[in-house]
Design an enzyme around this catalytic site. Structure first.
Site, PDB file in Angstrom:
ATOM      1  N   TYR A  54       0.839  -1.208   0.000  1.00 37.29           N
ATOM      2  CA  TYR A  54       0.000   0.000   0.000  1.00 37.29           C
ATOM      3  C   TYR A  54       0.872   1.254   0.000  1.00 37.29           C
ATOM      4  CZ  TYR A  54      -4.139  -2.910   0.847  1.00 37.29           C
ATOM      5  OH  TYR A  54      -5.131  -3.845   0.742  1.00 37.29           O
ATOM      6  N   HIS A 127      -1.415 -12.007  -0.296  1.00 33.89           N
ATOM      7  CA  HIS A 127      -2.258 -10.982  -0.927  1.00 33.89           C
ATOM      8  C   HIS A 127      -2.989 -11.476  -2.181  1.00 33.89           C
ATOM      9  CE1 HIS A 127      -2.336  -6.302  -1.307  1.00 33.89           C
ATOM     10  NE2 HIS A 127      -3.500  -6.811  -1.619  1.00 33.89           N
ATOM     11  N   ASN A 158      -7.992 -12.877  -2.053  1.00 35.73           N
ATOM     12  CA  ASN A 158      -8.270 -13.089  -3.484  1.00 35.73           C
ATOM     13  C   ASN A 158      -8.058 -14.541  -3.908  1.00 35.73           C
ATOM     14  OD1 ASN A 158      -8.770 -10.209  -4.134  1.00 35.73           O
ATOM     15  ND2 ASN A 158      -6.639  -9.999  -3.495  1.00 35.73           N
ATOM     16  N   GLY A 260     -12.643   1.915   3.306  1.00 33.67           N
ATOM     17  CA  GLY A 260     -11.399   2.639   3.036  1.00 33.67           C
ATOM     18  C   GLY A 260     -11.491   4.142   2.931  1.00 33.67           C
ATOM     19  N   THR A 261     -12.555   4.752   3.475  1.00 30.52           N
ATOM     20  CA  THR A 261     -12.646   6.212   3.353  1.00 30.52           C
ATOM     21  C   THR A 261     -11.504   6.919   4.097  1.00 30.52           C
ATOM     22  OG1 THR A 261     -13.996   8.163   3.826  1.00 30.52           O
ATOM     23  CG2 THR A 261     -14.291   6.302   5.311  1.00 30.52           C
ATOM     24  N   ASN A 262     -11.045   8.028   3.493  1.00 33.64           N
ATOM     25  CA  ASN A 262     -10.034   8.864   4.148  1.00 33.64           C
ATOM     26  C   ASN A 262     -10.674  10.051   4.855  1.00 33.64           C
ATOM     27  OD1 ASN A 262      -7.337   8.072   4.028  1.00 33.64           O
ATOM     28  ND2 ASN A 262      -7.220   8.488   1.829  1.00 33.64           N
ATOM     29  N   ARG A 266     -16.678  10.783   7.570  1.00 41.51           N
ATOM     30  CA  ARG A 266     -17.230   9.474   7.167  1.00 41.51           C
ATOM     31  C   ARG A 266     -16.702   8.353   8.065  1.00 41.51           C
ATOM     32  NH1 ARG A 266     -16.283  10.774   0.962  1.00 41.51           N
ATOM     33  NH2 ARG A 266     -18.131  12.021   0.623  1.00 41.51           N
TER      34      ARG A 266
HETATM   35  N1  LIG Z   1      -7.063  -7.611  -0.494  1.00 44.64           N
HETATM   36  C1  LIG Z   1      -7.099  -6.860  -1.580  1.00 44.64           C
HETATM   37  O1  LIG Z   1      -6.689  -7.256  -2.685  1.00 44.64           O
HETATM   38  C2  LIG Z   1      -7.656  -5.477  -1.463  1.00 44.64           C
HETATM   39  C3  LIG Z   1      -7.936  -4.723  -2.604  1.00 44.64           C
HETATM   40  C4  LIG Z   1      -8.465  -3.441  -2.431  1.00 44.64           C
HETATM   41  C5  LIG Z   1      -8.711  -2.955  -1.147  1.00 44.64           C
HETATM   42  N2  LIG Z   1      -8.414  -3.720  -0.055  1.00 44.64           N
HETATM   43  C6  LIG Z   1      -8.672  -3.256   1.316  1.00 44.64           C
HETATM   44  O2  LIG Z   1     -10.002  -2.792   1.375  1.00 44.64           O
HETATM   45  C7  LIG Z   1     -10.008  -1.463   1.901  1.00 44.64           C
HETATM   46  C8  LIG Z   1     -11.175  -0.711   1.382  1.00 44.64           C
HETATM   47  O3  LIG Z   1     -11.067  -0.562  -0.031  1.00 44.64           O
HETATM   48  P1  LIG Z   1     -11.694   0.724  -0.691  1.00 44.64           P
HETATM   49  O4  LIG Z   1     -11.040   1.936  -0.151  1.00 44.64           O
HETATM   50  O5  LIG Z   1     -11.715   0.516  -2.161  1.00 44.64           O
HETATM   51  O6  LIG Z   1     -13.177   0.598  -0.072  1.00 44.64           O
HETATM   52  P2  LIG Z   1     -14.511   1.401  -0.175  1.00 44.64           P
HETATM   53  O7  LIG Z   1     -14.884   1.729   1.229  1.00 44.64           O
HETATM   54  O8  LIG Z   1     -15.432   0.585  -1.021  1.00 44.64           O
HETATM   55  O9  LIG Z   1     -14.215   2.722  -1.005  1.00 44.64           O
HETATM   56  C9  LIG Z   1     -13.613   3.843  -0.423  1.00 44.64           C
HETATM   57  C10 LIG Z   1     -13.735   4.964  -1.440  1.00 44.64           C
HETATM   58  O10 LIG Z   1     -15.122   5.344  -1.499  1.00 44.64           O
HETATM   59  C11 LIG Z   1     -15.227   6.725  -1.295  1.00 44.64           C
HETATM   60  N3  LIG Z   1     -16.447   7.000  -0.529  1.00 44.64           N
HETATM   61  C12 LIG Z   1     -16.829   6.441   0.632  1.00 44.64           C
HETATM   62  N4  LIG Z   1     -18.002   6.955   1.050  1.00 44.64           N
HETATM   63  C13 LIG Z   1     -18.352   7.867   0.116  1.00 44.64           C
HETATM   64  C14 LIG Z   1     -19.478   8.737  -0.017  1.00 44.64           C
HETATM   65  N5  LIG Z   1     -20.465   8.771   0.891  1.00 44.64           N
HETATM   66  N6  LIG Z   1     -19.524   9.530  -1.124  1.00 44.64           N
HETATM   67  C15 LIG Z   1     -18.545   9.506  -2.052  1.00 44.64           C
HETATM   68  N7  LIG Z   1     -17.445   8.706  -1.959  1.00 44.64           N
HETATM   69  C16 LIG Z   1     -17.351   7.891  -0.884  1.00 44.64           C
HETATM   70  C17 LIG Z   1     -14.003   7.100  -0.489  1.00 44.64           C
HETATM   71  O11 LIG Z   1     -13.700   8.455  -0.707  1.00 44.64           O
HETATM   72  P3  LIG Z   1     -13.298   9.396   0.578  1.00 44.64           P
HETATM   73  O12 LIG Z   1     -11.957   8.914   1.029  1.00 44.64           O
HETATM   74  O13 LIG Z   1     -13.296  10.767  -0.012  1.00 44.64           O
HETATM   75  O14 LIG Z   1     -14.376   9.199   1.611  1.00 44.64           O
HETATM   76  C18 LIG Z   1     -12.942   6.183  -1.047  1.00 44.64           C
HETATM   77  O15 LIG Z   1     -12.355   6.736  -2.217  1.00 44.64           O
HETATM   78  C19 LIG Z   1      -8.630  -0.899   1.498  1.00 44.64           C
HETATM   79  O16 LIG Z   1      -8.244   0.193   2.305  1.00 44.64           O
HETATM   80  C20 LIG Z   1      -7.768  -2.107   1.737  1.00 44.64           C
HETATM   81  O17 LIG Z   1      -7.489  -2.213   3.116  1.00 44.64           O
HETATM   82  C21 LIG Z   1      -7.909  -4.968  -0.196  1.00 44.64           C
END
Ligand SMILES: NC(=O)c1ccc[n+]([C@@H]2O[C@H](COP(=O)([O-])OP(=O)(O)OC[C@H]3O[C@@H](n4cnc5c(N)ncnc54)[C@H](OP(=O)(O)O)[C@@H]3O)[C@@H](O)[C@H]2O)c1
Length: 296
Positions: A54, A127, A158, A260-262, A266
Site C-alpha cells: 500500500y 495478498h 483473493n 477505506g474512506t479517508n 465518514r
Molecule cells: N485484499 C485486496 O486485494 C484489497 C484490494 C483493495 C482494497 N483492499 C482493502 O479494502 C479497503 C477498502 O477498499 P476501498 O477503499 O476501495 O473501499 P470502499 O470503502 O469501497 O471505497 C472507499 C472509497 O469510497 C469513497 N467514498 C466512501 N463513502 C463515500 C461517499 N459517501 N460519497 C462519495 N465517496 C465515498 C471514499 O472516498 P473518501 O476517502 O473521499 O471518503 C474512497 O475513495 C482498502 O483500504 C484495503 O485495506 C484490499
C-alpha cells in the site's frame, strides 16, 4: 460493535478500517492518523487492514509513525505480502510478480514489523494467489512465522477455494480468513462458490471495497440501486453507504467489510452500518437492483 473470533487467539472487529488509501490523504501526519484510528476505536472498530504494497510500500510506515505503544495495544493489525511491484524497495524488479517463497515471506514480515514499529502482526495474508506457488514452501513458511510469534494468525486474499485447499493442504496452522472483493457492485462471490466455501468451513471472509471503491456513489448505471439504498437509508436515518455495508453484514457467512474512506467525518460514521436492519426481502430488493433484474 460485534467481534468475530477467527481462532483461539484472534478476534477482529466486525467492521475493519482499510489503509490502502492512507498515503493518498493530503494529511498523513501522525496526529491525523491517530485521529482516524481514534474515530474507529470510538465505534469499537479495532482492526486495521494494511499491506506491504500500500502506498508504494509506504503506508505501513505512515501507520508506524503514528502508533504509540498504547494505541498499538488497542488494535489488531492485518497486513499482506507477496505482490512485488517495481516501485519503492522493489524498484529493481524486472516485472511485477508474486513471490510466495520462504525468503520473501520472512523478509516481508521483518519489513512490516520494522516499518510499523511493532513486535507482532495479528494477521498476515498472502495478498494474491501465486500461479508459481510451491505450496509446501509457502505453507511451511507461514507455519514458521506463526511458530516464531511474529505473526498471530495467517490467511489469504483473493484466493479461490482450490487455491485455499492447495495451500492449506501443506500447513499445520489453520488459515483463518480470505479477504475478497464483495459488494453490491461485485456480488458474484454469493453464487460462484467463494462465499459458500467459506461458509461451509465456518471461516468468515473479509470483504474489500464494500462500496465498490466509491463507484457506488458515482456510476451512472447504478442510479436505480442508489434510489433503493437511499429509501432504506432515509427510513433508518443513516447514509446510503451504511445500507450497502449492512447488506453484507446481514449475510449469514459473517462477512467482515473493510472500509477505506479517508474522510474523517465518514470514518466517524462507519459504525452506522451495524445499526441497519436488513430483512430477507430487503436483501433481495437490493440484490435485484444490483443484478438489474429479478432473480429467476
Ligand atoms: N485484499 C485486496 O486485494 C484489497 C484490494 C483493495 C482494497 N483492499 C482493502 O479494502 C479497503 C477498502 O477498499 P476501498 O477503499 O476501495 O473501499 P470502499 O470503502 O469501497 O471505497 C472507499 C472509497 O469510497 C469513497 N467514498 C466512501 N463513502 C463515500 C461517499 N459517501 N460519497 C462519495 N465517496 C465515498 C471514499 O472516498 P473518501 O476517502 O473521499 O471518503 C474512497 O475513495 C482498502 O483500504 C484495503 O485495506 C484490499
Amino acid at each position: 460493535m460485534d467481534r468475530v473470533k477467527l481462532n483461539d487467539t484472534l478476534e477482529l472487529s466486525r467492521l475493519v478500517y482499510g489503509m490502502w488509501r492512507l498515503g493518498d490523504d493530503a494529511d498523513t501526519s501522525a496526529g491525523h492518523i491517530q485521529n482516524k484510528i481514534g474515530a474507529c476505536l470510538d465505534q469499537g472498530i479495532t482492526t486495521m487492514d494494511q499491506a506491504d504494497i500500500y502506498g508504494g510500500y509506504e503506508a505501513e510506515e505512515i501507520l508506524g509513525n503514528a502508533l504509540t505503544p498504547e494505541l498499538r495495544n488497542r488494535i489488531e493489525i492485518v497486513t499482506k505480502c507477496d505482490i512485488v511491484a517495481p516501485v519503492g524497495r522493489y524498484a529493481d524488479a524486472k516485472v511485477k510478480h508474486y513471490d510466495t517463497s520462504r525468503a520473501h515471506i520472512l523478509a516481508s514480515v521483518e519489513h512490516s514489523l520494522r516499518l510499523m514499529k511493532i513486535d507482532h502482526i495479528d494477521l498476515l495474508l498472502i495478498h494474491r494467489p501465486d500461479p508459481f506457488m510451491d505450496h509446501f514452501e509457502t505453507g511451511s513458511a507461514l507455519d514458521e512465522v506463526v511458530a516464531s510469534g511474529k505473526v498471530r494468525a495467517v490467511g489469504v486474499s483473493n484466493f479461490r477455494p482450490w487455491d485455499w485447499d492447495l495451500l492449506q493442504s501443506a500447513m499445520t496452522t489453520k488459515l483463518v480468513t480470505n479477504q475478497i472483493e464483495i459488494s453490491l457492485l461485485h456480488h458474484a462471490p454469493f453464487t460462484n462458490g467463494d462465499i459458500a466455501f467459506h461458509q461451509m468451513h465456518g471461516q468468515p471472509p473479509m470483504a474489500w471495497s464494500p462500496l465498490g471503491g466509491g463507484a457506488l456513489f458515482q456510476d451512472e448505471s447504478l442510479a436505480s440501486l442508489r434510489t433503493a439504498l437511499t429509501a432504506i437509508a432515509q427510513e433508518q436515518d443513516v447514509d446510503m453507504g451504511a445500507v450497502a455495508v449492512a447488506w453484507l453484514l446481514a449475510h449469514p457467512a459473517r462477512i467482515l467489510p473493510v472500509l477505506g474512506t479517508n474522510n474523517l467525518d465518514r470514518i466517524k460514521r462507519i459504525g452506522d452500518a451495524a445499526q441497519v436492519q436488513i430483512d430477507r426481502e430487503t436483501w433481495f430488493d437490493l440484490y435485484t437492483h444490483a443484478l438489474g433484474r429479478e432473480v429467476a
